[in-house]
Design a protein around this motif. Structure first.
Motif, PDB file in Angstrom:
ATOM      1  N   GLU A 170     -37.534   2.138   4.688  1.00  0.00           N
ATOM      2  CA  GLU A 170     -36.869   2.649   5.881  1.00  0.00           C
ATOM      3  C   GLU A 170     -37.818   2.846   7.052  1.00  0.00           C
ATOM      4  O   GLU A 170     -37.391   2.933   8.197  1.00  0.00           O
ATOM      5  N   ARG A 171     -39.116   2.915   6.776  1.00  0.00           N
ATOM      6  CA  ARG A 171     -40.105   3.044   7.851  1.00  0.00           C
ATOM      7  C   ARG A 171     -40.487   1.696   8.445  1.00  0.00           C
ATOM      8  O   ARG A 171     -41.061   1.632   9.530  1.00  0.00           O
ATOM      9  N   GLY A 172     -40.190   0.609   7.705  1.00  0.00           N
ATOM     10  CA  GLY A 172     -40.563  -0.720   8.149  1.00  0.00           C
ATOM     11  C   GLY A 172     -41.795  -1.257   7.468  1.00  0.00           C
ATOM     12  O   GLY A 172     -42.245  -2.357   7.792  1.00  0.00           O
ATOM     13  N   TYR A 173     -42.348  -0.522   6.487  1.00  0.00           N
ATOM     14  CA  TYR A 173     -43.549  -0.956   5.783  1.00  0.00           C
ATOM     15  C   TYR A 173     -43.183  -1.755   4.539  1.00  0.00           C
ATOM     16  O   TYR A 173     -42.188  -1.440   3.867  1.00  0.00           O
ATOM     17  N   PRO A 174     -43.975  -2.798   4.208  1.00  0.00           N
ATOM     18  CA  PRO A 174     -43.625  -3.693   3.103  1.00  0.00           C
ATOM     19  C   PRO A 174     -43.499  -2.976   1.763  1.00  0.00           C
ATOM     20  O   PRO A 174     -44.332  -2.148   1.406  1.00  0.00           O
ATOM     21  N   VAL A 175     -42.420  -3.302   1.058  1.00  0.00           N
ATOM     22  CA  VAL A 175     -42.195  -2.859  -0.323  1.00  0.00           C
ATOM     23  C   VAL A 175     -41.604  -4.050  -1.067  1.00  0.00           C
ATOM     24  O   VAL A 175     -40.602  -4.613  -0.641  1.00  0.00           O
ATOM     25  N   MET A 176     -42.214  -4.422  -2.192  1.00  0.00           N
ATOM     26  CA  MET A 176     -41.798  -5.638  -2.881  1.00  0.00           C
ATOM     27  C   MET A 176     -41.092  -5.356  -4.200  1.00  0.00           C
ATOM     28  O   MET A 176     -41.027  -6.204  -5.072  1.00  0.00           O
ATOM     29  N   SER A 177     -40.555  -4.163  -4.356  1.00  0.00           N
ATOM     30  CA  SER A 177     -39.875  -3.834  -5.606  1.00  0.00           C
ATOM     31  C   SER A 177     -38.524  -4.538  -5.679  1.00  0.00           C
ATOM     32  O   SER A 177     -37.944  -4.933  -4.659  1.00  0.00           O
ATOM     33  N   GLU A 178     -38.000  -4.658  -6.909  1.00  0.00           N
ATOM     34  CA  GLU A 178     -36.692  -5.286  -7.099  1.00  0.00           C
ATOM     35  C   GLU A 178     -35.597  -4.491  -6.394  1.00  0.00           C
ATOM     36  O   GLU A 178     -34.677  -5.065  -5.797  1.00  0.00           O
ATOM     37  N   GLU A 179     -35.688  -3.158  -6.443  1.00  0.00           N
ATOM     38  CA  GLU A 179     -34.678  -2.310  -5.820  1.00  0.00           C
ATOM     39  C   GLU A 179     -34.645  -2.499  -4.306  1.00  0.00           C
ATOM     40  O   GLU A 179     -33.580  -2.576  -3.692  1.00  0.00           O
ATOM     41  N   CYS A 180     -35.819  -2.576  -3.708  1.00  0.00           N
ATOM     42  CA  CYS A 180     -35.889  -2.752  -2.256  1.00  0.00           C
ATOM     43  C   CYS A 180     -35.404  -4.142  -1.854  1.00  0.00           C
ATOM     44  O   CYS A 180     -34.715  -4.306  -0.845  1.00  0.00           O
ATOM     45  N   GLN A 181     -35.752  -5.149  -2.652  1.00  0.00           N
ATOM     46  CA  GLN A 181     -35.288  -6.507  -2.367  1.00  0.00           C
ATOM     47  C   GLN A 181     -33.765  -6.553  -2.364  1.00  0.00           C
ATOM     48  O   GLN A 181     -33.131  -7.147  -1.472  1.00  0.00           O
ATOM     49  N   ALA A 182     -33.154  -5.907  -3.364  1.00  0.00           N
ATOM     50  CA  ALA A 182     -31.702  -5.925  -3.460  1.00  0.00           C
ATOM     51  C   ALA A 182     -31.062  -5.178  -2.301  1.00  0.00           C
ATOM     52  O   ALA A 182     -30.055  -5.632  -1.735  1.00  0.00           O
ATOM     53  N   ALA A 183     -31.637  -4.045  -1.930  1.00  0.00           N
ATOM     54  CA  ALA A 183     -31.061  -3.242  -0.849  1.00  0.00           C
ATOM     55  C   ALA A 183     -31.181  -3.949   0.490  1.00  0.00           C
ATOM     56  O   ALA A 183     -30.201  -4.056   1.243  1.00  0.00           O
ATOM     57  N   CYS A 184     -32.377  -4.445   0.804  1.00  0.00           N
ATOM     58  CA  CYS A 184     -32.596  -5.095   2.105  1.00  0.00           C
ATOM     59  C   CYS A 184     -31.858  -6.425   2.189  1.00  0.00           C
ATOM     60  O   CYS A 184     -31.142  -6.696   3.157  1.00  0.00           O
TER      61      CYS A 184
END
Length: 219
Positions: free
Chosen positions: A91-105
């Motif tokens: 939500e801050r705009g910083y990279p996150v490569m987790s499966e959960e974040c990929q699915a949400a974004c």
């Protein structure tokens, strides 16, 4: 050129309203033509305003949706910080490569397009009601193809014309409707069949798809 100007305004509004990237495919051939472009007065152009945040800079998260499809926005210079990346991000705009974040974004971006596809898709029709054959084209190919359309009509072919103004999202619903009534689609394009494949997919065997492909270098 006039349509390119109008479509560019629409594209900026789509980018603002849905906060998604918008690709404007400017046609080189059309760009070299000498046609009139009428730029309307600023107060005649419909501009979609963003939903501005009321949160103070210390609490504002530029990509927080809170269940909405589109995040709130903060104007540059108001004190809020942004970090933009082409990677999947939090939500801050910083990279996150987790499966959960990929699915949400990824899921949210896809839904913004799919959920509004009928509003974004734009096309023009001519003589499609009762037609046996419908010509599907876009860009400079649509102008050249009109000559073939008129030749076919003079020879007694009951032909209609579906001109794509927006290439994607593709007007799937309309092509499916036409496929129930026509015998074939003719798809000329300066490609080796990319758009014809979309027409064929939506026709789903109900009508034949005939591609007329050209590698480029001329029309």
């Amino acid at each position: 050129p006039q349509e390119a100007f109008d479509l560019t305004i629409d594209a900026f509004n789509l980018a603002e309203e849905y906060r998604v990237p918008v690709l404007v495919m400017m046609d080189e051939c059309v760009g070299h033509m000498t046609e009139k472009v009428v730029i309307p007065a600023a107060d005649e152009i419909d501009v979609v305003p963003r939903t501005l945040t009321t949160k103070p800079p210390a609490e504002f998260l530029p990509y927080a949706t809170n269940g909405r499809r589109v995040p709130e926005f903060a104007r540059a210079g108001d004190g809020s910080r942004f970090h933009s990346t082409g990677l999947t991000h939090d939500e801050r705009g910083y990279p996150v490569m987790s499966e959960e974040c990929q699915a949400a974004c990824g899921g949210r971006r896809v839904e913004k397009i799919r959920g509004n596809a009928d509003r974004i898709a734009r096309f023009e029709e001519e003589g499609t009601e009762g037609a046996d054959v419908v010509l599907v084209a876009y860009g400079i190919t649509a102008r050249v193809a009109r000559a073939g359309l008129e030749m076919a009509r003079r020879r007694g072919v009951n032909a209609g014309f579906l001109r794509l103004v927006v290439a994607w999202p593709f007007p799937e619903r309309r092509v499916r409707e036409l496929a129930h009534r026509v015998k074939a689609f003719v798809v000329p394009e300066i490609n080796y069949g990319q758009m014809a494949l979309e027409v064929e997919r939506c026709a789903a065997g109900r009508a034949k798809t005939v591609g007329v492909f050209h590698p480029g270098g001329g029309v």
